[in-house]
Motif scaffolding. Structure first.
Motif, PDB file in Angstrom:
ATOM      1  N   PRO A  26       0.827  -1.217   0.000  1.00 27.84           N
ATOM      2  CA  PRO A  26       0.000   0.000   0.000  1.00 27.84           C
ATOM      3  C   PRO A  26       0.859   1.265   0.000  1.00 27.84           C
ATOM      4  O   PRO A  26       1.901   1.323   0.634  1.00 27.84           O
ATOM      5  CB  PRO A  26      -0.800  -0.104   1.290  1.00 27.84           C
ATOM      6  CG  PRO A  26      -0.722  -1.525   1.706  1.00 27.84           C
ATOM      7  CD  PRO A  26       0.557  -2.063   1.155  1.00 27.84           C
ATOM      8  N   SER A  28       1.091   4.987   1.192  1.00 30.64           N
ATOM      9  CA  SER A  28       0.499   5.857   2.215  1.00 30.64           C
ATOM     10  C   SER A  28      -0.053   7.138   1.607  1.00 30.64           C
ATOM     11  O   SER A  28      -1.018   7.703   2.119  1.00 30.64           O
ATOM     12  CB  SER A  28       1.525   6.192   3.296  1.00 30.64           C
ATOM     13  OG  SER A  28       2.535   7.058   2.806  1.00 30.64           O
ATOM     14  N   SER A  30      -1.784   7.553  -0.928  1.00 32.49           N
ATOM     15  CA  SER A  30      -3.111   7.400  -1.528  1.00 32.49           C
ATOM     16  C   SER A  30      -4.167   6.981  -0.507  1.00 32.49           C
ATOM     17  O   SER A  30      -5.295   6.685  -0.866  1.00 32.49           O
ATOM     18  CB  SER A  30      -3.048   6.369  -2.658  1.00 32.49           C
ATOM     19  OG  SER A  30      -2.753   5.087  -2.133  1.00 32.49           O
ATOM     20  N   ILE A  31      -3.803   6.968   0.780  1.00 32.39           N
ATOM     21  CA  ILE A  31      -4.703   6.528   1.846  1.00 32.39           C
ATOM     22  C   ILE A  31      -4.857   7.669   2.853  1.00 32.39           C
ATOM     23  O   ILE A  31      -3.883   8.362   3.168  1.00 32.39           O
ATOM     24  CB  ILE A  31      -4.138   5.277   2.561  1.00 32.39           C
ATOM     25  CG1 ILE A  31      -3.818   4.173   1.554  1.00 32.39           C
ATOM     26  CG2 ILE A  31      -5.096   4.770   3.626  1.00 32.39           C
ATOM     27  CD1 ILE A  31      -3.028   3.027   2.138  1.00 32.39           C
ATOM     28  N   SER A  32      -6.057   7.853   3.392  1.00 27.86           N
ATOM     29  CA  SER A  32      -6.260   8.868   4.428  1.00 27.86           C
ATOM     30  C   SER A  32      -5.492   8.469   5.687  1.00 27.86           C
ATOM     31  O   SER A  32      -5.193   7.290   5.910  1.00 27.86           O
ATOM     32  CB  SER A  32      -7.745   9.015   4.755  1.00 27.86           C
ATOM     33  OG  SER A  32      -8.206   7.861   5.422  1.00 27.86           O
ATOM     34  N   GLY A  35      -7.327   5.952   7.628  1.00 24.27           N
ATOM     35  CA  GLY A  35      -7.216   4.630   7.002  1.00 24.27           C
ATOM     36  C   GLY A  35      -5.890   3.964   7.307  1.00 24.27           C
ATOM     37  O   GLY A  35      -5.828   2.756   7.561  1.00 24.27           O
ATOM     38  N   ILE A  36      -4.807   4.745   7.288  1.00 27.14           N
ATOM     39  CA  ILE A  36      -3.484   4.211   7.615  1.00 27.14           C
ATOM     40  C   ILE A  36      -3.469   3.708   9.057  1.00 27.14           C
ATOM     41  O   ILE A  36      -3.025   2.595   9.344  1.00 27.14           O
ATOM     42  CB  ILE A  36      -2.400   5.289   7.416  1.00 27.14           C
ATOM     43  CG1 ILE A  36      -2.223   5.587   5.925  1.00 27.14           C
ATOM     44  CG2 ILE A  36      -1.074   4.856   8.041  1.00 27.14           C
ATOM     45  CD1 ILE A  36      -1.365   6.812   5.643  1.00 27.14           C
ATOM     46  N   MET A  39      -5.463   0.539   9.472  1.00 29.19           N
ATOM     47  CA  MET A  39      -4.761  -0.598   8.883  1.00 29.19           C
ATOM     48  C   MET A  39      -3.676  -1.107   9.834  1.00 29.19           C
ATOM     49  O   MET A  39      -3.540  -2.309  10.054  1.00 29.19           O
ATOM     50  CB  MET A  39      -4.136  -0.179   7.548  1.00 29.19           C
ATOM     51  CG  MET A  39      -3.517  -1.296   6.761  1.00 29.19           C
ATOM     52  SD  MET A  39      -2.688  -0.744   5.228  1.00 29.19           S
ATOM     53  CE  MET A  39      -3.868   0.365   4.516  1.00 29.19           C
ATOM     54  N   ALA A  79       0.297  11.183   3.890  1.00 24.30           N
ATOM     55  CA  ALA A  79      -1.008  10.548   3.681  1.00 24.30           C
ATOM     56  C   ALA A  79      -1.765  11.387   2.653  1.00 24.30           C
ATOM     57  O   ALA A  79      -1.350  12.505   2.325  1.00 24.30           O
ATOM     58  CB  ALA A  79      -1.789  10.484   4.990  1.00 24.30           C
ATOM     59  N   ARG A  80      -2.858  10.852   2.166  1.00 21.28           N
ATOM     60  CA  ARG A  80      -3.654  11.570   1.169  1.00 21.28           C
ATOM     61  C   ARG A  80      -4.102  12.931   1.708  1.00 21.28           C
ATOM     62  O   ARG A  80      -4.172  13.905   0.972  1.00 21.28           O
ATOM     63  CB  ARG A  80      -4.865  10.726   0.763  1.00 21.28           C
ATOM     64  CG  ARG A  80      -5.693  11.353  -0.339  1.00 21.28           C
ATOM     65  CD  ARG A  80      -6.852  10.486  -0.750  1.00 21.28           C
ATOM     66  NE  ARG A  80      -7.784  10.383   0.376  1.00 21.28           N
ATOM     67  CZ  ARG A  80      -8.458   9.288   0.673  1.00 21.28           C
ATOM     68  NH1 ARG A  80      -8.328   8.200  -0.031  1.00 21.28           N
ATOM     69  NH2 ARG A  80      -9.297   9.270   1.699  1.00 21.28           N
TER      70      ARG A  80
END
Length: 98
Positions: A26, A28, A30-32, A35-36, A39, A79-80
């Motif tokens: 993944p 980071s 492209s992820i909020s 969300g990180i 996860m 992060a995004r």
């Protein structure tokens, strides 16, 4: 199918599988941040891509995901939606005077 062609096919399949696994990490960016963090909490530790040529393993703050003598130390990753506070395993720095 000859033995030589079979070996070549198996080698090619192995290379393609390894390449696919590397791309599956993944990213980071492209992820909020939420969300990180979710996860990491649900998997206990996650390897994330953080830039074009960078990645690292991030862990929960509490738990035993780090190998001794490392401990979870705070860090920030992209992060995004901005920079995200996370933890990664590092050796603690002793700042005791002599």
């Amino acid at each position: 199918m000859s033995a030589r062609l079979r070996i070549l096919s198996m080698t090619l399949a192995t290379v393609l599988a390894a390449t696919g696994l590397a791309e599956a990490r993944p990213d980071s960016r492209s992820i909020s941040c939420a969300g990180i963090q979710a996860m990491i909490q649900s998997h206990r530790a996650v390897v994330l891509t953080t830039g074009p040529n960078t990645y690292d393993r991030y862990v929960r703050q509490f738990g035993n995901e780090c190998d001794w003598p490392e401990v979870p130390m705070s860090a920030y990753i992209p992060a995004r939606d901005g920079h995200c506070p996370v933890y990664r395993c590092e050796e603690p720095v002793n700042n005791f005077p002599n």
